[in-house]
Write a protein that holds these residues in place. Structure first.
Motif, mmCIF file in Angstrom:
data_model
loop_
_atom_site.group_PDB
_atom_site.id
_atom_site.type_symbol
_atom_site.label_atom_id
_atom_site.label_comp_id
_atom_site.label_asym_id
_atom_site.label_seq_id
_atom_site.Cartn_x
_atom_site.Cartn_y
_atom_site.Cartn_z
ATOM 1 N N LEU A 26 0.870 -1.209 -0.071
ATOM 2 C CA LEU A 26 0.049 -0.067 0.098
ATOM 3 C C LEU A 26 0.860 1.151 0.101
ATOM 4 C CD1 LEU A 26 -2.730 -0.844 2.479
ATOM 5 C CD2 LEU A 26 -2.778 -1.024 0.206
ATOM 6 N N TYR A 27 2.039 1.254 0.538
ATOM 7 C CA TYR A 27 2.849 2.536 0.762
ATOM 8 C C TYR A 27 3.533 2.475 -0.390
ATOM 9 C CZ TYR A 27 1.867 2.963 5.698
ATOM 10 O OH TYR A 27 0.916 3.281 7.040
ATOM 11 N N GLY A 30 1.054 4.156 -2.933
ATOM 12 C CA GLY A 30 0.845 5.589 -2.531
ATOM 13 C C GLY A 30 2.003 6.387 -2.991
ATOM 14 N N THR A 34 2.019 9.109 -6.118
ATOM 15 C CA THR A 34 2.484 10.519 -5.979
ATOM 16 C C THR A 34 3.250 10.901 -7.186
ATOM 17 O OG1 THR A 34 2.080 10.200 -3.525
ATOM 18 C CG2 THR A 34 3.756 11.998 -4.385
ATOM 19 N N ALA A 59 -2.770 11.127 -2.500
ATOM 20 C CA ALA A 59 -1.788 10.158 -1.929
ATOM 21 C C ALA A 59 -0.682 10.300 -1.220
ATOM 22 C CB ALA A 59 -1.384 9.412 -3.368
ATOM 23 N N SER A 60 0.044 11.461 -1.386
ATOM 24 C CA SER A 60 0.931 11.986 -0.616
ATOM 25 C C SER A 60 0.703 12.066 0.796
ATOM 26 C CB SER A 60 1.494 13.116 -1.026
ATOM 27 O OG SER A 60 2.592 13.887 -0.341
ATOM 28 N N TRP A 62 -2.270 11.091 2.603
ATOM 29 C CA TRP A 62 -2.401 9.846 3.332
ATOM 30 C C TRP A 62 -1.451 9.030 3.600
ATOM 31 C CZ3 TRP A 62 -7.347 9.709 -0.162
ATOM 32 C CH2 TRP A 62 -8.423 10.519 0.480
ATOM 33 N N THR A 63 -0.465 8.877 2.705
ATOM 34 C CA THR A 63 1.038 7.886 3.030
ATOM 35 C C THR A 63 1.840 8.621 4.032
ATOM 36 O OG1 THR A 63 1.087 7.216 0.520
ATOM 37 C CG2 THR A 63 2.971 7.177 1.931
#
Length: 262
Positions: A26-27, A30, A34, A59-60, A62-63
């Protein structure tokens, strides 16, 4: 193994760096969104550029926000120490010790050993739902590989907790019951908790709730959590009432739900 490293030293409880290890795809996604969105935005104009910048910014955010939130909750808050358990029980009108208690795990048990050490002499059972889960997230599988279940854990299903009727003073469920995705399974688990609790016994439920704070921190990942109202509705359906509630690290909710004095 009880989460111990070679040499008998207990591993540190999962913190932000472990959250990354459990959820690295997931990371990675993300970060890719980004970077990709930034590249598209630089080469585009108008609505396409606006959409790309918006997607990249989201995305940035929430990461980064999920990492900060995980650090605050799991590395900086008192959550993993469990010294807060006794005051929570007292505020709910219960004795300060959990007495004969059952800890529910859905694959990552980092609570039972700590609780047992804090309350020696209190009989403890660990109920492990992992093998009976209808769906096991890949992140949970990675966590399970890092922290093996304690040898004395009892594998069971949500509708058959390993305790006789009215035999347990306290049930403790840290981040376990949200892994039951179907409402019927959660209702069965709460029904089992009500069955095994002694009159006036307590369920200590520890969960992220799907609310504004958790959505801001975890974004789409908050869909994994249940709304507060849904937890309380399921508890009421099992005959449990809310006796105490507190927030941990700003994002985790501790519910102490008490059964009837019958």
């Amino acid at each position: 193994m009880n989460g111990q490293a070679p040499g008998g030293h207990r591993r540190r409880p999962s913190g932000a760096r472990h959250v990354i290890a459990y959820n690295w795809p997931l990371y990675l996604a993300g970060g890719a969104v980004t970077v990709g969105a930034a590249l598209v935005a630089r080469r585009s104009r108008g609505i396409v550029r606006a959409v790309a910048w918006t997607a990249g910014a989201a995305a940035s955010w929430w990461t980064a926000a999920s990492l900060v939130a995980s650090h605050v909750v799991y590395d900086r808050s008192p959550l993993h120490g469990w010294e807060w358990l006794s005051p929570a029980l007292v505020r709910a009108g219960r004795p300060p010790r959990p007495g004969r208690h059952l800890v529910i795990s859905s694959g990552l048990d980092e609570a039972s050993a700590v609780i047992g050490a804090l309350h020696p002499g209190c009989e403890q059972t660990v109920a492990d739902l992992y093998d009976a889960l209808p769906v096991v997230e890949s992140s949970l599988r990675r966590a399970r590989r890092r922290v093996a279940p304690r040898p004395e854990s009892v594998a069971c299903s949500a509708d058959a907790l390993p305790a006789p009727d009215a035999s347990v003073d306290t049930v403790i469920a840290p981040f376990a019951l949200h892994e039951l995705r179907a409402a019927d399974d959660r209702e069965a688990a709460f029904g089992e908790v009500a069955r095994i609790l002694r009159p006036g016994g307590a369920l200590v439920l520890v969960e992220h709730c799907r609310d504004a704070a958790n959505i801001a921190a975890y974004g789409p990942g908050a869909e994994h959590f249940m709304p507060r109202a849904r937890w309380l509705r399921t508890a009421r359906g099992a005959g449990l009432r809310l006796a105490h509630e507190r927030r941990m690290g700003g994002l985790v909710t501790v519910f102490v739900l008490v059964g009837p004095e019958r």
